[in-house]
Design a protein around this motif. Structure first.
Motif, mmCIF file in Angstrom:
data_model
loop_
_atom_site.group_PDB
_atom_site.id
_atom_site.type_symbol
_atom_site.label_atom_id
_atom_site.label_comp_id
_atom_site.label_asym_id
_atom_site.label_seq_id
_atom_site.Cartn_x
_atom_site.Cartn_y
_atom_site.Cartn_z
ATOM 1 N N THR A 1 -36.585 14.536 -2.235
ATOM 2 C CA THR A 1 -36.239 13.339 -3.002
ATOM 3 C C THR A 1 -37.484 12.605 -3.482
ATOM 4 O O THR A 1 -37.483 12.019 -4.573
ATOM 5 C CB THR A 1 -35.374 12.391 -2.146
ATOM 6 O OG1 THR A 1 -34.290 13.139 -1.568
ATOM 7 C CG2 THR A 1 -34.835 11.234 -2.958
ATOM 8 N N ASP B 1 -24.371 20.751 2.787
ATOM 9 C CA ASP B 1 -24.559 19.697 1.803
ATOM 10 C C ASP B 1 -23.166 19.225 1.392
ATOM 11 O O ASP B 1 -22.468 19.873 0.626
ATOM 12 C CB ASP B 1 -25.337 20.205 0.594
ATOM 13 C CG ASP B 1 -25.785 19.073 -0.312
ATOM 14 O OD1 ASP B 1 -24.904 18.267 -0.701
ATOM 15 O OD2 ASP B 1 -26.975 18.983 -0.637
ATOM 16 N N CYS C 1 -22.025 16.785 -0.368
ATOM 17 C CA CYS C 1 -21.790 16.429 -1.762
ATOM 18 C C CYS C 1 -21.474 17.662 -2.595
ATOM 19 O O CYS C 1 -20.564 17.649 -3.423
ATOM 20 C CB CYS C 1 -23.005 15.703 -2.322
ATOM 21 S SG CYS C 1 -22.847 15.187 -4.044
ATOM 22 N N TRP C 2 -22.219 18.748 -2.365
ATOM 23 C CA TRP C 2 -21.975 19.962 -3.144
ATOM 24 C C TRP C 2 -20.673 20.632 -2.738
ATOM 25 O O TRP C 2 -20.040 21.305 -3.563
ATOM 26 C CB TRP C 2 -23.155 20.915 -3.039
ATOM 27 C CG TRP C 2 -24.378 20.436 -3.750
ATOM 28 C CD1 TRP C 2 -25.633 20.327 -3.244
ATOM 29 C CD2 TRP C 2 -24.466 19.973 -5.109
ATOM 30 N NE1 TRP C 2 -26.494 19.830 -4.195
ATOM 31 C CE2 TRP C 2 -25.798 19.609 -5.350
ATOM 32 C CE3 TRP C 2 -23.535 19.833 -6.145
ATOM 33 C CZ2 TRP C 2 -26.231 19.114 -6.573
ATOM 34 C CZ3 TRP C 2 -23.962 19.330 -7.361
ATOM 35 C CH2 TRP C 2 -25.297 18.988 -7.572
ATOM 36 N N TYR D 1 -18.308 18.600 -4.810
ATOM 37 C CA TYR D 1 -18.419 18.958 -6.229
ATOM 38 C C TYR D 1 -17.882 20.363 -6.486
ATOM 39 O O TYR D 1 -17.377 20.655 -7.573
ATOM 40 C CB TYR D 1 -19.879 18.852 -6.669
ATOM 41 C CG TYR D 1 -20.108 19.134 -8.132
ATOM 42 C CD1 TYR D 1 -19.582 18.303 -9.118
ATOM 43 C CD2 TYR D 1 -20.865 20.235 -8.532
ATOM 44 C CE1 TYR D 1 -19.797 18.564 -10.466
ATOM 45 C CE2 TYR D 1 -21.093 20.501 -9.880
ATOM 46 C CZ TYR D 1 -20.547 19.658 -10.838
ATOM 47 O OH TYR D 1 -20.759 19.922 -12.163
ATOM 48 N N LYS E 1 -25.159 12.801 0.586
ATOM 49 C CA LYS E 1 -25.540 12.623 -0.811
ATOM 50 C C LYS E 1 -24.349 12.068 -1.568
ATOM 51 O O LYS E 1 -23.199 12.359 -1.236
ATOM 52 C CB LYS E 1 -25.952 13.984 -1.384
ATOM 53 C CG LYS E 1 -26.410 14.004 -2.820
ATOM 54 C CD LYS E 1 -26.645 15.439 -3.291
ATOM 55 C CE LYS E 1 -27.699 16.148 -2.468
ATOM 56 N NZ LYS E 1 -27.906 17.549 -2.934
ATOM 57 N N ASP E 2 -24.613 11.246 -2.569
ATOM 58 C CA ASP E 2 -23.548 10.684 -3.390
ATOM 59 C C ASP E 2 -23.755 11.122 -4.838
ATOM 60 O O ASP E 2 -24.875 11.461 -5.243
ATOM 61 C CB ASP E 2 -23.540 9.159 -3.283
ATOM 62 C CG ASP E 2 -22.154 8.556 -3.494
ATOM 63 O OD1 ASP E 2 -21.241 9.283 -3.945
ATOM 64 O OD2 ASP E 2 -21.992 7.354 -3.231
ATOM 65 N N MET E 3 -22.679 11.085 -5.634
ATOM 66 C CA MET E 3 -22.770 11.549 -7.013
ATOM 67 C C MET E 3 -21.730 10.862 -7.883
ATOM 68 O O MET E 3 -20.719 10.357 -7.410
ATOM 69 C CB MET E 3 -22.564 13.060 -7.091
ATOM 70 C CG MET E 3 -21.246 13.540 -6.516
ATOM 71 S SD MET E 3 -20.607 15.080 -7.228
ATOM 72 C CE MET E 3 -19.764 14.446 -8.671
ATOM 73 N N THR F 1 -26.704 12.688 -9.221
ATOM 74 C CA THR F 1 -26.872 12.163 -7.874
ATOM 75 C C THR F 1 -27.325 10.710 -7.942
ATOM 76 O O THR F 1 -28.162 10.340 -8.773
ATOM 77 C CB THR F 1 -27.880 12.997 -7.074
ATOM 78 O OG1 THR F 1 -29.122 13.092 -7.795
ATOM 79 C CG2 THR F 1 -27.339 14.404 -6.821
ATOM 80 N N GLN G 1 -31.330 12.742 -2.495
ATOM 81 C CA GLN G 1 -30.941 12.436 -3.863
ATOM 82 C C GLN G 1 -31.787 13.328 -4.754
ATOM 83 O O GLN G 1 -32.995 13.144 -4.882
ATOM 84 C CB GLN G 1 -31.155 10.951 -4.182
ATOM 85 C CG GLN G 1 -30.569 10.535 -5.520
ATOM 86 C CD GLN G 1 -30.634 9.031 -5.760
ATOM 87 O OE1 GLN G 1 -30.812 8.250 -4.825
ATOM 88 N NE2 GLN G 1 -30.495 8.626 -6.990
ATOM 89 N N ASP G 2 -31.153 14.314 -5.371
ATOM 90 C CA ASP G 2 -31.898 15.340 -6.102
ATOM 91 C C ASP G 2 -32.727 14.754 -7.231
ATOM 92 O O ASP G 2 -33.883 15.129 -7.441
ATOM 93 C CB ASP G 2 -30.935 16.381 -6.662
ATOM 94 C CG ASP G 2 -30.195 17.132 -5.567
ATOM 95 O OD1 ASP G 2 -30.450 16.865 -4.380
ATOM 96 O OD2 ASP G 2 -29.360 17.987 -5.906
#
Length: 256
Positions: free
Chosen positions: A10, A157, A159-160, A163, A185-187, A197, A226-227
């Motif tokens: 990050t 992960d 978040c992924w 997604y 992680k949020d998106m 992200t 956070q990418d």
């Protein structure tokens, strides 16, 4: 008690400019540990001295798949010198994942080398492991079916997973006991369907449910990542840990 760490990818540009100063700042923000992805030319002894100075724990390291296959002993020795057993495969290119059975075979070999030296191999997912299939399963589930738990653990992960079209809470429950680390992680979903992200709490991921499920699954570390950041990354990770402190610290369940 689950602890909160930061995936250093990050703040990659800050680390390249000032490795030592950035780690000191991460510690000042209140993170308990850091997950490496690059050592920026520092020896394990130099990095360990900085960890001791800042009080940060080395959670583990994301290292390139090819580097792990070609230099497994050196990669394992380095992370063990930092006091962590966790060595993580972070990503596979399309070419590398053209044959999931070959990936599984390589992970078994790497996992055995890690076990022999007292380390633990993990695999970190993106969304493609949930979208691609192998052996009648998602590639995610296929890998963990083909490689036994004593050779491969899970870094999910969350978040992924979300997604990719699946429920991260359900997936966490499915891998309880094999899941020492998660990425938190949020998106926000964009008009073209891609994911942006964002700082924790500013997106659409149900972080509260994920944290509760992770606690129940005895996850050791929830690792903020956070990418890409729309504002300065150190400000973003500061806001993310503030969100965690505000929303979870009072419950006594999350140790920040």
């Amino acid at each position: 008690m689950m602890k909160i760490g930061l995936q250093l990818y990050t703040v990659r540009e800050e680390l390249e400019r000032d490795f030592e100063g950035t780690l000191r700042k991460v510690a000042e923000l209140g993170y308990s540990g850091v997950e490496f992805f690059n050592y920026f030319g520092r020896s394990a002894e130099e990095v360990m001295a900085l960890l001791e100075e800042t009080g940060l724990t080395a959670i583990g390291a994301h290292r390139p798949y090819d580097a792990l296959l070609e230099n497994a002993d050196a990669e394992i020795d380095y992370i063990l010198k930092l006091g962590s057993p966790f060595l993580i495969v972070p990503y596979l290119t399309e070419e590398q994942r053209s044959d999931w059975s070959s990936v599984a075979a390589n992970l078994r070999i790497l996992g055995e080398k890690c076990r022999e030296k007292g380390a633990v191999l993990l695999y970190h997912n993106h969304d493609f492991e949930l979208r691609e299939k192998s052996g009648g399963l998602t590639a995610f589930d296929y890998l963990y079916r083909e490689v036994p738990a004593d050779l491969l653990q899970v870094e999910m992960d969350t978040c992924w997973v979300y997604y990719g079209g699946y429920d991260p809470v359900q997936y966490i429950g499915s891998y309880a006991g094999r899941l020492p680390l998660i990425h938190l992680k949020d998106m926000k979903r964009q008009e073209d369907g891609s994911a942006e992200t964002v700082v924790l709490g500013e997106g659409e991921v149900n972080l509260a449910a994920i944290l509760e499920a992770a606690e129940q699954a005895s996850v050791k570390w929830a690792i903020v990542e956070q990418d890409f950041c729309s504002r300065p990354p150190l400000d973003s990770v500061a806001d993310s840990i503030k969100w965690l402190e505000t929303n979870y610290k009072q419950g006594g369940n999350i140790h920040v």
